[in-house]
Scaffold this active site. Structure first.
Site, PDB file in Angstrom:
ATOM      1  N   SER A  53      -8.599  12.117 -46.078  1.00 51.78           N
ATOM      2  CA  SER A  53      -9.452  12.672 -46.991  1.00 51.78           C
ATOM      3  C   SER A  53     -10.999  11.804 -46.687  1.00 51.78           C
ATOM      4  O   SER A  53     -12.022  12.458 -46.781  1.00 51.78           O
ATOM      5  CB  SER A  53      -9.263  12.400 -48.558  1.00 51.78           C
ATOM      6  OG  SER A  53      -8.069  13.504 -48.895  1.00 51.78           O
ATOM      7  N   SER A 100      -3.429  19.966 -42.333  1.00 55.64           N
ATOM      8  CA  SER A 100      -4.158  18.892 -43.275  1.00 55.64           C
ATOM      9  C   SER A 100      -5.028  19.513 -44.536  1.00 55.64           C
ATOM     10  O   SER A 100      -5.086  18.868 -45.300  1.00 55.64           O
ATOM     11  CB  SER A 100      -5.209  18.406 -42.019  1.00 55.64           C
ATOM     12  OG  SER A 100      -5.742  19.298 -41.469  1.00 55.64           O
ATOM     13  N   ASN A 121      -2.255  19.963 -47.208  1.00 54.82           N
ATOM     14  CA  ASN A 121      -1.469  18.910 -47.461  1.00 54.82           C
ATOM     15  C   ASN A 121      -1.946  17.538 -47.590  1.00 54.82           C
ATOM     16  O   ASN A 121      -1.504  16.503 -48.346  1.00 54.82           O
ATOM     17  CB  ASN A 121      -0.285  18.699 -46.533  1.00 54.82           C
ATOM     18  CG  ASN A 121       0.650  20.095 -46.611  1.00 54.82           C
ATOM     19  OD1 ASN A 121       0.896  20.658 -47.859  1.00 54.82           O
ATOM     20  ND2 ASN A 121       0.846  20.773 -45.529  1.00 54.82           N
ATOM     21  N   TYR A 122      -2.945  17.230 -46.872  1.00 52.34           N
ATOM     22  CA  TYR A 122      -3.572  15.903 -46.845  1.00 52.34           C
ATOM     23  C   TYR A 122      -5.119  15.744 -47.266  1.00 52.34           C
ATOM     24  O   TYR A 122      -5.668  14.725 -47.522  1.00 52.34           O
ATOM     25  CB  TYR A 122      -3.564  15.296 -45.462  1.00 52.34           C
ATOM     26  CG  TYR A 122      -2.049  15.103 -44.735  1.00 52.34           C
ATOM     27  CD1 TYR A 122      -1.397  13.941 -45.471  1.00 52.34           C
ATOM     28  CD2 TYR A 122      -1.611  16.087 -43.950  1.00 52.34           C
ATOM     29  CE1 TYR A 122      -0.136  13.906 -45.049  1.00 52.34           C
ATOM     30  CE2 TYR A 122      -0.241  15.915 -43.727  1.00 52.34           C
ATOM     31  CZ  TYR A 122       0.479  14.842 -44.240  1.00 52.34           C
ATOM     32  OH  TYR A 122       1.963  14.565 -43.744  1.00 52.34           O
ATOM     33  N   LEU A 123      -5.904  16.847 -47.447  1.00 54.67           N
ATOM     34  CA  LEU A 123      -7.250  16.613 -47.887  1.00 54.67           C
ATOM     35  C   LEU A 123      -7.624  17.099 -49.210  1.00 54.67           C
ATOM     36  O   LEU A 123      -6.833  18.058 -49.823  1.00 54.67           O
ATOM     37  CB  LEU A 123      -8.106  17.571 -46.982  1.00 54.67           C
ATOM     38  CG  LEU A 123      -8.373  17.598 -45.355  1.00 54.67           C
ATOM     39  CD1 LEU A 123      -8.983  18.663 -44.882  1.00 54.67           C
ATOM     40  CD2 LEU A 123      -8.642  16.204 -45.307  1.00 54.67           C
TER      41      LEU A 123
END
Length: 553
Positions: free
Chosen positions: A394, A507, A510-512
C-alpha cells in the site's frame, strides 16, 4: 508448534448469531460421448469405460494447450488416468504417446463453436436457469440480513494445472461428492438437505468462521470454502480491519526496523537469524513460509524455510556492493529470482549463517514460522508477515502514484501511470504469470489498429492542409479527435506489453488499501470503473463510500 489460524476465521469478538443457506450446487454428472466420437490407441479405435472416458475428455479439452506438452503434466495425468481404467484397459493402454485424443478434441471445439452460435432463445433459456440457481442457492440469511454468496457452485472435476512448474500439474482433481462436504449453519436454522441417496460429511455450527460450506480437495489436501460475496457487510468489515491493521503498523514500523537492526548485532544466533529474516520480509515482501503439510511434495519455501542453496553472496556484483542473489520456488511453485544489495551487517550475518553448512541445510536453522509469528505478535498485536506485505504494498502504491501521476496527462495516460504504480507493487510481491496464450495475436491486432489510426490521421492532416479557411476549424477538431484515439491505442499497447508477465490482480484485490485508489480517482477525476470492474466495486463499496481526496494510508 502453534496451531495455524483457520482461514475464514473472524477477528476476535465478531460472531454471527444466525446463519441459514441452501448448501452448494454440485457439478452436473458426466454425460458419455456420442458413439461417433472415437478414441484411438496405437492407431485403432478403442471404446473406453465411462470412468476412463471422462478423464480422457479432460486431456482432450486441453490438447492444444502448452500444458499437455510438458513431461511432468503428461506423467501425472497418465498415472492418475490409469487408476480410473478397468484391468483390461490398463493392460492395453501402456503408453500415452500411442493415445490419440484428436477426434475428441475436435468434438469439443465444435461444441464450443456451437455454443457461440446459439440462438437468442437458447441463450435466454440458459440465462433463466442461471438466475433460478442464483435465486435459490446464491443467497443466505445472516443475522436478519440477506447476503449474497460468492461461489455457491462446486468446481467440476478436471486436471490440476497449478502455477509455474508445479510438480503436481496434470493430476486428477476428483469429483466432489456430498460425503466430502461440511455444512456450517445455525442450530436453529433449516439445515440444507443433501441430494437424494447421499449424506453430508458433517454439519457444523461454528459462528466464529465466515464460511458456509467446506471440503478438502485431493491434490494438495487444502481446504476449499464457499464464502460470502466480497460485497457482503461482514466481508467489508473484515477487509477494513485488515487495512487498518496495516495502518497501525505504519505508526510503529520505524521502531520495529530500528529494533531488528540492533538485533543484527545480538550475541544470540537465534535473535540474529530472526532479525535478518524480518528484514527480508519487510524489504522484499517475502512470505514467512508455512510448515509443510504431511504428504506435500512441492519443494516450495518461504523466508523461514530458505536453504543455503537458495542464496548466493556477492561482495560485489554489477557495480553494487553486498549483493544477495535469491533463487527459489515460492508459493504455487512460482520462481522467485532476485539480486538485491543489502546492508553490510546483513551480508556478514548471512556469511556467518552459511558457515560449515551443506547446500541442503537450513539458512535459518534456529528459526521457524512459529517463532517468528510469536515475535511479531510481541511487537504489535495482530502483526504477521502478511501485514508487512499489505503495508509495504500500500505504501509503495501511494508513493508511486505521487511520483508517476502527471497532472497535465489525459485520462488514458493517468491510467497507465496507475497501472505502472500497481505493477511496481506486483513486482515487489513477485506476482508473476505466464504470458497469455493469445498475447502475440492480440498485440498484432492492436498494432494493426494503431497503423490504421495513423493512416487516418495522416489523411485528416492532408485534408486540413488543402481545406478552405471556413472548413479548417472543423477539420482541425477531427484531427485532434483522431490524435486522442491514436494516443489511447498506443497507451493501451504499452500497458499490455508491460503487463505481459506480471499479474496485477492479486495485489490490487488483496494487498492494496482500496481507499488509496479511490482517493487518487477522486483527486484526478478518473471514473472509478476505469480502475475497478463491477465485482471489484462491490467488494470495495465500503472504501468507495469512505475515501476522501486527501486520504493518506
Amino acid at each position: 508448534m502453534r496451531k495455524k489460524k483457520r482461514k475464514g476465521r473472524y477477528p476476535e469478538g465478531i460472531k454471527w448469531k444466525f446463519l441459514e443457506h441452501k448448501g452448494p450446487v454440485f457439478a452436473p454428472p458426466y454425460e458419455p460421448l456420442p458413439e461417433n466420437v472415437k478414441f484411438y490407441y496405437d492407431g485403432k479405435v478403442m471404446k473406453l469405460s465411462t470412468k476412463a472416458e471422462e478423464v480422457a475428455t479432460f486431456f482432450a479439452k486441453m490438447l492444444d494447450h502448452e500444458y499437455t506438452t510438458k513431461e511432468i503434466f503428461r506423467k501425472n495425468f497418465f498415472k492418475d488416468w490409469r487408476k480410473e481404467m478397468t484391468s483390461e484397459e490398463k493392460s492395453t493402454i501402456t503408453n500415452l504417446s500411442k493415445c490419440d485424443f484428436t477426434h475428441m478434441s475436435q468434438y469439443f471445439k465444435a461444441q464450443s463453436e456451437a455454443r457461440k452460435q446459439m440462438s437468442k432463445e437458447e441463450k435466454q433459456k440458459i440465462k433463466e436457469e442461471n438466475e433460478r440457481l442464483l435465486k435459490e442457492y446464491g443467497y443466505c440469511v445472516m443475522d436478519n440480513h440477506k447476503e449474497r454468496i460468492a461461489n455457491f457452485k462446486i468446481e467440476p472435476p478436471g486436471l490440476f494445472r497449478g502455477r509455474g512448474n508445479h510438480p503436481k500439474m496434470g493430476m486428477l482433481k476428483r469429483r466432489i461428492m456430498p460425503e466430502d462436504i461440511i455444512i456450517n449453519c445455525s442450530k436453529d436454522s433449516k439445515i440444507p438437505p443433501p441430494p437424494p441417496g447421499h449424506k453430508w460429511k458433517e454439519v457444523r455450527h461454528d459462528n466464529k468462521v465466515t464460511w458456509l460450506v467446506s471440503w478438502t480437495e485431493n491434490i494438495q489436501g487444502s481446504i476449499k470454502y464457499i464464502m460470502l460475496n466480497p460485497s457482503s457487510r461482514i466481508k467489508g468489515e473484515k477487509d477494513w480491519q485488515k487495512y487498518e491493521t496495516a495502518r497501525r503498523l505504519k505508526k510503529c514500523v520505524d521502531k520495529i526496523r530500528n529494533q531488528y537492526r540492533e538485533d543484527w548485532k545480538s550475541k544470540e544466533m537465534k535473535v540474529r537469524q530472526r532479525a535478518v529474516a524480518l528484514y527480508f520480509i519487510d524489504k522484499l515482501a517475502l512470505r514467512a513460509g508455512n510448515e509443510k503439510e504431511e504428504g506435500e511434495t512441492a519443494d516450495t519455501v518461504g523466508c523461514c524455510s530458505l536453504r543455503v542453496e537458495h542464496i548466493k553472496l556477492h561482495p560485489e556484483l554489477d557495480g553494487q556492493e553486498y549483493v544477495v542473489e535469491f533463487d527459489f520456488l515460492g508459493k504455487d511453485s512460482i520462481r522467485y529470482y532476485n539480486k538485491v544489495p543489502v546492508e553490510k551487517r546483513v551480508f556478514k550475518n548471512l556469511q556467518l549463517f552459511m558457515e560449515n553448512k551443506q547446500p541442503e541445510d537450513d539458512l535459518f536453522d534456529r528459526l521457524n514460522t512459529s517463532i517468528l509469528n510469536k515475535h511479531l505478535q510481541d511487537l504489535m498485536e495482530g502483526l504477521t508477515a502478511k501485514v508487512f506485505r499489505t503495508y509495504n504494498a500500500s505504501i509503495t502504491l501511494q508513493q508511486q502514484l505521487k511520483e508517476l501521476t502527471n497532472p497535465d496527462d489525459n485520462i488514458p495516460a493517468k491510467i497507465l501511470s496507475y497501472n505502472r504504480a500497481n505493477r511496481a507493487v506486483a513486482i515487489l510481491c513477485n506476482h508473476q504469470r505466464a504470458p497469455p496464450k493469445t498475447f502475440e495475436k492480440s498485440m498484432m491486432n492492436l498494432q494493426s489498429k494503431i497503423d490504421a489510426k495513423k493512416e487516418q490521421l495522416a489523411d485528416a492532416r492532408r485534408e486540413l492542409k488543402s481545406a478552405k479557411a471556413d472548413a479548417k476549424v472543423r477539420r482541425d477538431e477531427k484531427s485532434k479527435k483522431i490524435e486522442e484515439q491514436l494516443m489511447k491505442l498506443e497507451v493501451q499497447a504499452t500497458d499490455r506489453e508491460e503487463n505481459k508477465q506480471i499479474a496485477l490482480g492479486t495485489s490490487k484485490l488483496n494487498y492494496l488499501d482500496p481507499r488509496i485508489s479511490v482517493a487518487w480517482c477522486k483527486k484526478w477525476g478518473i471514473p472509478i470503473e476505469k480502475i475497478y470492474n463491477k465485482t471489484q466495486r462491490e467488494k470495495f463499496a465500503w472504501a468507495i463510500d469512505m475515501a476522501e481526496e486527501d486520504y493518506e494510508f
